[in-house]
Design an enzyme around this catalytic site. Structure first.
Site, mmCIF file in Angstrom:
data_model
loop_
_atom_site.group_PDB
_atom_site.id
_atom_site.type_symbol
_atom_site.label_atom_id
_atom_site.label_comp_id
_atom_site.label_asym_id
_atom_site.label_seq_id
_atom_site.Cartn_x
_atom_site.Cartn_y
_atom_site.Cartn_z
ATOM 1 C CE LYS A 47 89.923 -6.629 23.159
ATOM 2 N NZ LYS A 47 90.364 -7.957 23.593
ATOM 3 C CB CYS A 132 88.515 -10.486 30.290
ATOM 4 S SG CYS A 132 90.205 -9.944 29.958
#
Ligand code: SIN
Length: 317
Positions: A47, A132
């Protein structure tokens, strides 16, 4: 017929399988990382981490629909030290490469994370997440769209970094952006790019409740899953025409079958990542996709991915 070989190389880094998880998909906690370690994936991607632990955005922040998903997770993660500690497990070295995904909240934080990751020998590669879509005001949001800043950032990055480093890119919709960014990337010792992160700024509606389906950012989030496959393929294919040949491409977006993997590789990917479908199906997805890819390649009489990688024909060729 001989065995079909689905091993691959990312700029010289060998993977036993060309299929791995996408950052964000079942790769945050210790249990999830160990599940990936013992699965048949070719690598583990962690992650995206920050310097400190983050709880992320408020719930609900992930939602699946028939042909995709929407998320606004907000980078929930246990902080870089957690992922670096995981990398020191002895099993990893003999098992598979680990790609540490990094997504600092500022340029300064990114340099800190890159420097720190360089101290850990079991980290095989860094995937710098510059795409992101879910943190409002994050410095990198603009970086990838500002050629001068991107150049300066990469110049500094490679002063700190000695590991294989790739960049996870957002989807681009204009050919000139893909060309211009490729020309910048070609000036640096980049190992790979990952195309594409989720398509930002989507919204899904619950028609019965007459509301959005996720809470953060007024319901806006990144779209993944089957619905984004044409954009993933187009980014892979176009970057493949402009990038230096030693820069590998990892395809990500819309893979639910072995045939989808074939399409990504045909457009120029050397490996693929599975996001939404991994979350839906769990790590057994890797076995299924391996079988489907091998059986599709057998039907086509291909013995390895190099036989067809990047060989997409256009109608008038
Ligand atoms: C998130 O944690 O918000 C998703 C990360 C990403 O899409 O890069």
């Amino acid at each position: 017929m001989k065995n079909v070989d689905i091993t691959t190389s990312i700029n010289g880094l060998k993977l036993k399988s060309c299929i791995m998880n996408a950052s964000g998909a079942l790769c945050s906690t210790k249990d999830e990382l160990y599940n990936l370690l013992y699965s048949s994936s070719g690598a583990i991607v962690t992650k995206s981490c920050t310097k400190n632990i983050r709880i992320g955005n408020s719930l609900p922040r992930y939602y699946e629909f028939d042909i995709g998903s929407i998320n606004s997770m907000g980078l929930p993660n246990f902080g870089i030290d957690f992922y670096l500690n995981f990398s020191t497990n002895k099993e990893i070295k003999k098992n598979k490469p680990i790609f540490l995904s990094i997504s600092g909240l500022s340029l300064k934080e990114n340099f800190f994370l890159i420097k720190k990751a360089n101290l850990y020998s079991n980290i095989s590669a860094l995937e710098l997440n510059l795409s992101c879509p879910n943190i409002i005001g994050k410095e990198e949001d603009e970086l990838i769209y500002n050629y001068e800043s991107l150049y300066k950032f990469l110049e500094k990055t490679f002063k700190y970094n000695k590991k294989p480093l790739g960049i996870k890119l957002p989807p681009f919709f204009r050919k000139k952006d893909i060309k211009n960014i490729s020309l910048i990337l070609n000036k640096f010792p980049i190992s790979f790019i990952t195309c594409i992160n989720s398509i930002p700024n989507g919204i899904c509606v619950d028609s019965y409740k007459e509301s959005t389906v996720i809470q953060p950012n007024n319901g806006l989030g990144g779209i993944g899953g089957t619905i984004i496959k044409p954009f993933a393929l187009s980014n892979i294919w176009q970057f493949n025409t402009f990038l230096r040949k030693d820069i590998s491409i990892i395809g990500c977006g819309g893979i639910i079958s072995g045939k989808d993997i074939f399409d990504h590789i045909l457009c120029g990917a050397s490996a693929v990542q599975i996001g939404t479908q991994l979350i839906k199906e769990g790590v057994s997805v890797f076995n299924r996709l391996h079988k489907e890819l091998i059986s599709f390649l057998k039907k086509k009489n291909y013995l390895s991915i190099d036989n067809f990688k990047g060989k997409l024909k256009t109608i008038y060729n």
